[in-house]
Design a protein around this motif. Structure first.
Motif, PDB file in Angstrom:
ATOM      1  N   SER A   1      -7.391  -0.894  -7.536  1.00  0.00           N
ATOM      2  CA  SER A   1      -6.571   0.298  -6.832  1.00  0.00           C
ATOM      3  C   SER A   1      -7.525   0.459  -5.760  1.00  0.00           C
ATOM      4  N   SER A   2      -6.749   0.617  -4.455  1.00  0.00           N
ATOM      5  CA  SER A   2      -7.207   1.229  -3.236  1.00  0.00           C
ATOM      6  C   SER A   2      -6.432   2.259  -2.522  1.00  0.00           C
ATOM      7  N   ASN A   3      -6.933   3.058  -2.161  1.00  0.00           N
ATOM      8  CA  ASN A   3      -6.292   4.371  -1.754  1.00  0.00           C
ATOM      9  C   ASN A   3      -5.155   4.662  -2.171  1.00  0.00           C
ATOM     10  N   ASN A   4      -5.055   4.808  -3.613  1.00  0.00           N
ATOM     11  CA  ASN A   4      -4.167   5.096  -4.576  1.00  0.00           C
ATOM     12  C   ASN A   4      -3.109   4.238  -4.544  1.00  0.00           C
ATOM     13  N   ILE A   5      -3.250   3.109  -4.101  1.00  0.00           N
ATOM     14  CA  ILE A   5      -2.266   1.840  -4.169  1.00  0.00           C
ATOM     15  C   ILE A   5      -2.598   0.801  -5.139  1.00  0.00           C
ATOM     16  N   THR A   6      -1.874   0.656  -6.208  1.00  0.00           N
ATOM     17  CA  THR A   6      -2.014  -0.631  -6.831  1.00  0.00           C
ATOM     18  C   THR A   6      -2.081  -2.034  -6.340  1.00  0.00           C
ATOM     19  N   GLN A   7      -3.195  -2.819  -6.295  1.00  0.00           N
ATOM     20  CA  GLN A   7      -3.235  -3.984  -5.497  1.00  0.00           C
ATOM     21  C   GLN A   7      -2.606  -5.105  -6.509  1.00  0.00           C
TER      22      GLN A   7
END
Length: 604
Positions: free
Chosen positions: A405-411
């Motif tokens: 997860s990065s900036n609440n976005i699932t990579q």
């Protein structure tokens, strides 16, 4: 007197003949090994080594029975003669490569091959020692040998708070500055550390041998590619029947990057298969990319385990602490694409286990078409694709860190870290001495061959955006000092340090292996007039056209809704006395997809 003069003359003649023979044998830098043709003159960092281990010959303009290297100090530039030579060698199944080339030269070279010039120089490099290509049974193989002069590892000399020991994370206390001195009464015991080995240097002969092994490894490479495609073919055929059976599974792209550094061998190979699913239950067509990433990683040339000497500690150094791989899809503007979907990634995380598997299995509903060399087709039944690579690696922890997860976005990245246990002490306690070490875990000091596998699906809205994927490869070495004892008491604890690390970034283009948006199988007919149904795989409006008047089609266009009805292909009787062929060209009306179907009619 005359006899003596004659003897002198004979001796002089013998010496001259010998010198001429030596000169002739040394012409072209022949090393007596595998034959290698050269256009130009090799001038890179590995030129001497390649001349030493190969039987180097200037290209004679005729033969194509050995690999070819093109090397020009003023840079590679294409012309009709060079292009014809390159095609001749590739058609013969031989590798063609550039020596000491930059990004522009490599892309000009790829354009000459008829491939897309989309090479991106790995991070930290302005040139490569070698870039080679070969085509075996339609499968495309490339090999990159990086130079090891520009991007150097980082010297860490860290003392980490935690280390891996077996399946546990163990804390390390900050030790007092060495050299510790222990006094009891009138007796004093002092301990010290031995000096570390000097920084390793590149083994350019080994690098040259890696290039030669790749150039001459076609039989093995072709077999491995065929085996890989066969596993896909078996899975597809198990779900197919009749005219829906695929005649050609996939063109495989194999890209190998040799990032060896400081006499450590780091070779990463990426195999890519691509397919397109048609008419799925959700009525949305998708591209699938199957990736297998294989490592050949070996630090054994630098590893050492030196026993203690009295109160000088043992030191074990240049073992691997960890390897890391991180892969992510990128758009044409190089932005990360998290709209693709990572379906599955293997191996799973394993802690405290001596074995792991990187097997993957997928079920594809609807028709499936694999990009191929000639006709490709679809199958209407469900398909399962599975493959497995199992390993037993003691003292290795596998961490699957995919879909972070990065900036609440699932990579949608495929990521792994392989961590090895630190060396263990043996012996002790002692009156006034130090321990020695058992050897570091085998995989951390010798050949380690991880296999990562995963699949991405790309929806129709993302197909035109994606360019390829990038991956980072990271390694870190360590060194350790043993413990010291005085009067049978451990007075100086063992120390485990991180020594050096490096992270490199690579790019793998997918533009040359994009799967077809429309596909169908080849058709065969006997001499008699007749017709057969051509099964179509597409989820887009389409057109069809035959190249020959004796081969006609029941319809020349259709929509995505009626594509599953197919086309009837009608051939007249063959009275020519020879076999004949026609080509049916299929296109999607949006102009984004096309493929061809071969129609063969026998003279019998």
């Amino acid at each position: 007197m005359r006899k003596e003069c004659r003897n002198h003359v004979y001796i002089v003649i013998f010496i001259l003949i010998t010198l001429c023979a030596v000169a002739a044998g040394g012409c072209g830098g022949s090393g007596g090994g595998e034959k290698l043709y050269v256009m130009g003159g090799m001038h890179g960092d590995l030129a001497d080594e390649l001349n030493e281990i190969c039987d180097v010959e200037s290209y004679d303009g005729l033969s194509a029975d050995a690999p070819l290297i093109i090397s020009r100090e003023d840079g590679f530039s294409t012309d009709e003669n060079t292009a014809a030579v390159v095609r001749k060698f590739l058609d013969a199944g031989m590798s063609v490569g550039l020596e000491h080339a930059d990004e522009r030269e490599i892309n000009d070279f790829l354009d000459t091959l008829g491939l897309k010039g989309d090479f991106v120089m790995p991070s930290g490099n302005s040139y490569v020692e070698y870039y080679g290509v070969k085509i075996l049974s339609g499968d495309i193989f490339s090999y990159v040998m990086l130079n090891d002069d520009e991007s150097l590892p980082e010297l860490l000399n860290e003392f980490p708070n935690e280390i891996v020991s077996g399946d546990l994370l163990v804390s390390q206390d900050k030790t007092p500055p060495w050299q510790p001195v222990v006094t009891s009464g009138d007796e004093t015991v002092s301990f010290d550390h031995p000096s570390l080995d000097s920084k390793p240097t590149a083994n350019e002969l080994s690098m040259a041998k890696d290039i030669v092994n790749w150039m001459n490894g076609s039989a093995r490479q072709a077999k491995e590619a065929a085996d890989g495609k066969a596993s896909v073919q078996r899975a597809l055929n198990s779900a197919a029947s009749g005219t829906n059976d695929l005649t050609q599974v996939s063109r495989m792209y194999e890209k190998t990057y040799n990032a060896s550094q400081w006499n450590n061998t780091f070779e990463i190979t990426v195999d890519v298969y691509a397919c397109h699913t048609y008419n799925e239950a959700d009525k949305q067509d998708s591209d699938w990319f199957f990736i297998k990433q294989k490592g050949q990683l070996n630090p054994s040339a630098n590893y050492s385990n030196k026993d203690h000497h009295r109160t000088t500690t043992a030191v074990i150094q240049n073992y691997m602490v960890e390897y890391g791989f991180d892969n992510w899809m990128v758009n044409k503007d190089n932005a990360v694409n998290n709209s693709v979907v990572l379906k599955e990634s293997k191996p799973d995380t394993t802690v405290g286990s001596s074995g792991f598997s990187s097997g993957i299995s997928f079920s594809l509903g609807g028709s499936v078409g694999f990009s191929g060399l000639s006709g490709t087709g679809g199958i209407s039944a469900g398909v399962s694709y599975s493959t497995s690579e199992s390993q037993t690696v003691p003292d290795c922890q596998v961490q699957n860190e995919s879909k972070g997860s990065s900036n609440n976005i699932t990579q949608q990245n495929a990521k792994w870290k392989y961590t090895f246990s630190r060396p263990l002490l043996k012996g002790g306690p002692y009156f006034a001495a130090c321990n020695d070490f058992y050897d570091a875990p085998l995989a951390s000091r010798s050949l380690f061959q991880p296999v990562n596998q995963w699949a991405w699906t790309v929806g129709p809205n993302e197909r035109d955006k994606i360019k390829g994927f990038k991956f980072k490869f990271r390694w870190m070495t360590g060194y350790s000092y043993s413990a010291g004892y005085a009067w049978w008491i451990k007075v100086a604890g063992e120390e485990h340090h991180n020594n050096a690390a490096q992270e490199r970034e690579f790019y793998v283009s997918l533009e040359d292996i994009m799967p077809p948006l429309i596909a169908a199988n080849n058709l065969d007919f006997s001499q008699a007039a007749g017709y057969k149904k051509l099964e179509l795989g597409t989820f887009r409006d389409w057109t069809a056209e035959s190249s020959e008047s004796w081969c006609t089609l029941s319809r020349a266009a259709g929509t995505k809704e009626d594509a599953d009805q197919g086309i009837y292909v009608d051939v007249s009787q063959n009275t020519t006395g020879v076999n004949r062929e026609a080509t049916i060209t299929l296109k999607t009306k949006d102009g984004k997809g096309s493929s061809t179907v071969r129609v063969f009619q026998s003279r019998y």
